[in-house]
Design a protein around this motif. Structure first.
Motif, PDB file in Angstrom:
ATOM      1  N   TRP B  71       6.466  42.978  13.526  1.00  0.00           N
ATOM      2  CA  TRP B  71       5.584  44.059  13.087  1.00  0.00           C
ATOM      3  C   TRP B  71       4.225  43.468  12.795  1.00  0.00           C
ATOM      4  O   TRP B  71       4.120  42.405  12.166  1.00  0.00           O
ATOM      5  N   ALA B  89       3.161  40.913   9.995  1.00  0.00           N
ATOM      6  CA  ALA B  89       3.674  41.400   8.707  1.00  0.00           C
ATOM      7  C   ALA B  89       4.187  40.207   7.911  1.00  0.00           C
ATOM      8  O   ALA B  89       4.578  39.183   8.487  1.00  0.00           O
ATOM      9  N   PRO B  90       4.225  40.305   6.553  1.00  0.00           N
ATOM     10  CA  PRO B  90       4.594  39.142   5.746  1.00  0.00           C
ATOM     11  C   PRO B  90       5.994  38.622   6.051  1.00  0.00           C
ATOM     12  O   PRO B  90       6.252  37.441   5.905  1.00  0.00           O
ATOM     13  N   ALA B  92       7.403  38.758   9.053  1.00  0.00           N
ATOM     14  CA  ALA B  92       7.582  38.526  10.492  1.00  0.00           C
ATOM     15  C   ALA B  92       7.915  37.071  10.760  1.00  0.00           C
ATOM     16  O   ALA B  92       7.595  36.189   9.961  1.00  0.00           O
TER      17      ALA B  92
END
Lengths: 1020, 104
Positions: B71, B89-90, B92
């Motif tokens: 993401w 995203a954190p 990912a």
């Protein structure tokens, strides 16, 4: 036009001569079988006289040469009449020599390969080419519908809308079909296209569009510097306008310079040459659409080769050297066969050695028109005169003995056989007749700005050249040379070279771009002439829009260019107004008293040139319309004669017919009974499977599902239900705990992909703090459901004898890895969708077929029966299990009878919104069972539930049948349905009303569980 | 359109799926014991349904389903399609878990 004005005549070029007597000529020289080519020059041009090519036009046999287009071959054969116009069926001839051609549209080839509306000017000639004219009956010369022309005073813009408005019901049945028959283009073959089409990607630093002087200079500069270059050229050979002009570059004749440039480009391995490739669109991020006509120049593509290839080219920079398109003049009779663009006349003479007329008159408002007069003269043709509306001979042409007639052409005499003469009118209104069989016209040049405008760039008007030039280009693109409005050869070479060098440097290329090629810096002067009064003067040749139509549109209030376009259909034909748009809006500007810059242009949209749907589809047609996925046991099932059904991309076995069965229902009923009374198996590998691992896996699943998974014991499976964040049901499936930190999650077949995306969103975005990892393993496991009372006995034959499969050793909802006979390991899950004693067995996907065979062997003594998705569906309906039709995106957990699963001890996706007023209302439609009162009746899914005695309608509609099947166990049809307050109404008689099939029957609302409501069979 | 995935490099649009505005943050509306806060439905209504529709630079969520399944937060100009930044995203990738409440 990137042109080279012919200030000088090459010393070696003796005046060219016609094949005055073609037959005699071919006897003299065996290498020149001119045949029917009455208008072929005896020397010159870039055609190969050693390679004659036979072709037919409307069945008539003719001969051309390699290097010809269909249009140039027709010109060489003296053909004037090539088509009938769209609306008035007026006789039309070849107007241009390029992609902008509006008249010479033909049906190319025959049979299934027939392609309508093909421009003869871009169709390369090949031996055996067959072309037919269009929009005429019974023949091109004698077209019955030409009577339309007599009524042309009433067939004005908007005529159809005004005349055929009432009665409206006649429009579809009468008016439109009749109009479509009368006004039209070519006909498609109506057969499947036997050829195939490809799609491909290409990447480069610098895309050069067009290979005229500007494009070649750009490609050379960027290529020498070391950039990765793609040089795309619509034509079959490089050179652009240089192929049609004479003159010098770097002190060499153009042809010689061109040959040198081609040699150098061919030697630069970092330049990829793509001829026959038209760049038709510009998309975000420097992506360009291009169509390569790989095999349009042969009758049948060679084996394993496509006819066309659709390219998506990704380029950091694009240097667009798309040239300019000559603009017609709008005067009475300007559409007669034999009236041709001046630049086209020059192309036919210089490139194709074909003389469009024996006595050529010129009509121009600019200097460039004179260049054609000079070309005609030099090729040995007679110039009847140059009609220049400006009334002066331009400087470079004064010594050429060309007759100037000051004024305009006010009439063109002629018919289907072409122009016979013209009438010239001077400023004082005096007229004189001039004899000519060809009239070349030049109204100036329109830079080909299309590619600059596809991302809403608005072209800007330049008075000095009386044309629009590119406005804001898309990022990374520059337009150079004639496309940018600089018409001289020197400017084209200079700008192309500079743009190529700058683009290459920006991409990190370190090499030297070399010297700028030198060419003439000839001037270009024009004084606009937009319209000559006095008769039917065409603006849009392809859509039969005249100057008076434009003025009518203005009088009726359609003054905006977008309204003008739609009211008159100006520029809406397949040529997209390449010739007509600027003339149309100049006339509108004149009529409204605005200037052209204020009038503006319509929005340009891709594609620049027609692109066949076949090319856009590529290989995605017929059985390859979309990709398909095969289950691990597919080939085994196919060998057994299974009938397959498309489930998303999957092909799943629907049922397995056996000899003697008369229909699907008989097969499915047999399969269900075999499972319920014995044992059967079904490939369920299509269910989505996700491996969930990590110390926080349980917490993660708790937040995902409405029920709890962290409390699930290792070695157990549990049914789970997921909601969307808006509170409605998303998906369901069983999840097993294989180890403390390892779960195996399943989804429905349909949601396998979306659910994985959802899970990843939750993990990566919502709860990145959780230590959990997800792996999609749908394709890694072959999984079979084995169901029926004999399941355990079958498994005993399959599993190692040490495995305890008893109810105690392997209880309902138990999961563990087992050893099979022979030593292989498998995962065994005691879960049941059918309601029978059932297991699912999972093995690595590559063993799918072997497992199917082993299941048959292990179950042979119990007459094991493979079953398909239909029997699977029947058994789940009998059992009241919800599936896709009930998980419809509009139902809540409680609607499905699963509300008790909703935990109140934790947050989970959808929990807050599931409590909304309307989602917990007591009158919601909930899942029930439905039985017909008359057991002989067949139920139909989609039928509406209506109370007895009520008139059917939205107010009395209480729900509908979602899943329907014939129940072999009950001996009649049953259904699941969503019915208002359904749970309170078991036993009530209502109606299943199906207006679609004209059915209306009484049915009973029941519990959704029809079979074994206590669940003893699956737990036994 | 082409998106420069931090893991896979510049890839074309067809590999990605669009979700929308990256601004909404999922509310914490339930206590540790599962008790629902009184304003839970209001908070979730905003989170589920209310979106800005910016003509200009906007942070959006995209999913690289045709590639690494990450993401991404993509800063895109909605009027020109110019992409100014792409961040994973954190959670990912396969890195260690990010801290709770990390900015994505």
């Amino acid at each position: 036009m990137s042109g080279t004005r012919t200030g000088r005549i090459s010393g070696d070029a003796a005046p060219l001569a016609f094949n005055e007597n073609p037959a005699a000529d071919s006897r003299q020289s065996r290498s020149v079988p001119a045949g029917t080519q009455s208008h072929r020059l005896s020397s010159g041009g870039q055609i190969d006289r050693k390679h004659p090519l036979g072709f037919t036009f409307d069945g008539k046999k003719m001969v051309g040469f390699a290097g010809d287009t269909l249009a140039s071959a027709l010109v060489a054969n003296g053909v004037k009449l090539v088509g009938r116009s769209f609306k008035y069926h007026r006789p039309r001839g070849i107007l241009t020599a390029g992609a902008e051609e509006p008249n010479a549209l033909v049906e190319l080839r025959g049979g299934a390969r027939r392609e309508p509306n093909t421009r003869a000017t871009t169709a390369e000639l090949y031996d055996g080419l067959a072309a037919q004219s269009q929009n005429r009956w019974p023949s091109l010369r004698h077209d019955v519908m030409a009577v339309n022309s007599l009524f042309s005073p009433i067939f004005v813009a908007g005529f159809y809308y005004k005349t055929f408005m009432w009665p409206a019901k006649l429009w579809e049945k009468l008016y439109e079909p009749a109009i479509r028959r009368a006004a039209g283009l070519g006909k498609a073959s109506g057969e499947a296209d036997p050829d195939h089409y490809e799609k491909a990607w290409a990447h480069c630093d610098v895309l050069v569009v067009g290979s005229g002087p500007a494009g070649l200079a750009a490609a050379l500069a960027a290529g020498r510097a070391g950039a990765r270059v793609i040089l795309a050229e619509e034509d079959s050979r490089l050179g652009g306008r240089l192929l049609s002009e004479t003159g010098e570059i770097d002190g060499k004749p153009v042809a010689e310079w061109l040959a040198d440039a081609q040699r150098e480009i061919a030697g630069l391995t970092n330049i990829r040459i793509m001829t026959r490739t038209a760049v038709f669109g510009v998309y975000d991020g420097g992506t360009y659409g291009a169509l390569e006509r790989v095999n349009d120049h042969v009758a049948v593509p060679p084996a394993h080769q496509p006819r066309q290839r659709l390219w998506r080219i990704v380029a950091k920079h694009a240097v667009v050297a798309a040239g300019a398109i000559e603009r017609p003049l709008v005067f009475p009779g300007n559409d007669r066969p034999g009236v041709m663009m001046a630049s086209a006349v020059r192309s036919y003479i210089n490139r194709f050695a074909a003389m469009p007329g024996r006595q050529v008159a010129l009509f121009t408002n600019n200097d460039d028109g004179w260049r054609t007069a000079e070309a005609v003269q030099r090729a040995g043709g007679a110039v009847a005169g140059v009609i220049d509306s400006r009334g002066v001979v331009p400087e470079g042409y004064r010594g050429l003995n060309l007759r100037l007639l000051s004024g305009v052409v006010s009439e063109v005499n002629g018919g289907v056989d072409g122009v016979r003469g013209i009438v010239v009118r001077d400023a004082g209104g005096r007229t004189q007749q001039i004899e000519a069989d060809c009239l070349a016209m030049s109204g100036g040049w329109n830079p080909n700005v299309a590619l600059s405008s596809f991302q809403r760039g608005r072209p800007a008007w330049r008075d000095d050249i009386a044309a629009f030039v590119p406005g804001q280009c898309p990022p990374g693109m520059v337009m150079v040379g004639a496309a940018g409005g600089d018409f001289s050869l020197a400017a084209c070479l200079r700008e192309g070279h500079a743009a190529g060098a700058v683009a290459a440097k920006d991409c990190g290329a370190k090499g030297m771009a070399g010297e700028v090629p030198r060419g003439d810096d000839e001037g270009f002067a024009i004084k606009p002439l937009w319209h000559v009064e006095g008769g039917k003067a065409f603006v849009d040749f392809q859509h039969d829009v005249t100057a008076s139509d434009v003025k009518l549109a203005q009088r009726e209030g359609f003054e905006s260019v977008e309204h003008l376009k739609r009211y008159t259909t100006l520029g809406m034909a397949t040529d997209q107004g390449k010739l007509s748009n600027v003339n149309g809006l100049a006339l509108m500007a004149e009529a409204t008293g605005r200037d052209i810059a204020d009038t503006g242009t319509t929005i340009y949209r891709p594609p620049y040139a027609p692109v066949a749907i076949g090319a856009l589809a590529g290989h995605h047609r017929d059985e390859n319309f979309h990709a398909w996925r095969l289950t691990p046991s597919h080939h085994w099932a196919a060998a057994r004669g299974a009938v397959f059904v498309d489930t998303g991309l999957w092909k799943r076995a629907q049922w397995y017919p056996v000899a003697g069965e008369k229909d699907w229902l008989e097969s499915v009923t047999r399969e269900v009974l075999a499972v319920r009374n014995g044992v059967g198996f079904c490939d369920v590998s299509t269910l989505g499977k996700v491996d969930v691992r990590g110390p926080d896996a349980g917490t993660f699943l708790d937040r995902l599902y409405i029920n709890t998974f962290s409390s699930l014991a290792v070695g157990k499976a549990r049914y789970g239900l997921m909601l969307r964040e808006d509170g409605l049901v998303y998906d369901d499936g069983t999840t097993s705990r294989l180890a403390e930190d390892h779960y195996f999650l399943t989804t429905t077949t349909a949601k396998a992909g979306p659910a994985m995306q959802h899970l990843e969103f939750c993990r990566q975005v919502l709860w990145p703090e959780l230590d959990v990892q997800l792996t999609s393993v749908t394709d890694q496991w072959a999984q079979f459901s084995i169901a029926g009372p004999n399941t355990r006995d079958l498994l005993k034959n399959l599993c190692d004898p040490s495995e305890d499969l008893s109810n105690e050793g392997f209880p309902f909802m138990g999961v563990r890895e087992v050893a099979l006979r022979g030593g292989m390991r498998a995962r065994l899950y005691r879960i049941s969708f059918s309601g029978e004693m059932a297991f699912e067995i999972g093995v690595p996907a590559r063993y799918g077929e072997a497992m199917a065979e082993n299941l048959m062997r292990a179950g042979a003594e119990f007459d094991v029966t493979p079953y398909g998705t239909e029997a699977l569906g029947v058994m789940r309906i009998e059992k009241g299990h919800v599936a896709g039709p009930e998980l419809s995106g509009t139902t809540t957990a409680d609607d499905l009878g699963l509300g008790k699963m909703m935990s109140k001890k934790k947050d989970y996706i959808g929990r807050a919104m599931a409590g909304r007023e309307a989602l917990i209302a007591p009158d919601r439609q909930v899942v029930v069972g439905i039985k017909p009162v008359n057991k002989a009746n067949r139920l139909r899914s989609g039928a509406h539930i209506i109370p007895k005695g009520a008139a059917p309608g939205p107010d009395t509609d209480q729900g509908y049948l979602t899943s329907v099947c014939y129940s072999p166990m009950l001996g009649h049809w049953i259904a699941l349905a969503l019915v208002e307050r359904g749970r309170e109404r078991h036993g009530e008689i209502v109606r299943a009303y199906d207006p679609l099939r004209g059915e209306d029957m009484e049915v009973e609302i029941t519990s959704p569980v029809f079979y074994d409501p206590e669940g003893g069979r699956q737990r036994g | 359109m082409r998106i420069a995935c931090p893991f896979c490099g510049e890839r074309e649009l067809g590999e990605f799926t669009y979700l929308g505005d990256a601004a909404p943050k999922r509310p914490l509306a339930f206590a540790a014991d599962g008790a629902e806060q009184p304003d839970a439905q209001d908070l979730f209504f905003d989170y589920v349904y209310l979106r800005d529709n910016i003509a200009g630079d906007m942070n959006e969520r995209w999913y690289h389903g045709g590639g690494c399944r990450s993401w991404l937060t993509v800063t895109r100009n909605t009027t020109t399609h110019e992409i100014k930044a792409v961040r994973a995203a954190p959670g990912a990738g396969a890195q260690k878990p990010a801290k709770a409440g990390a900015i994505s």
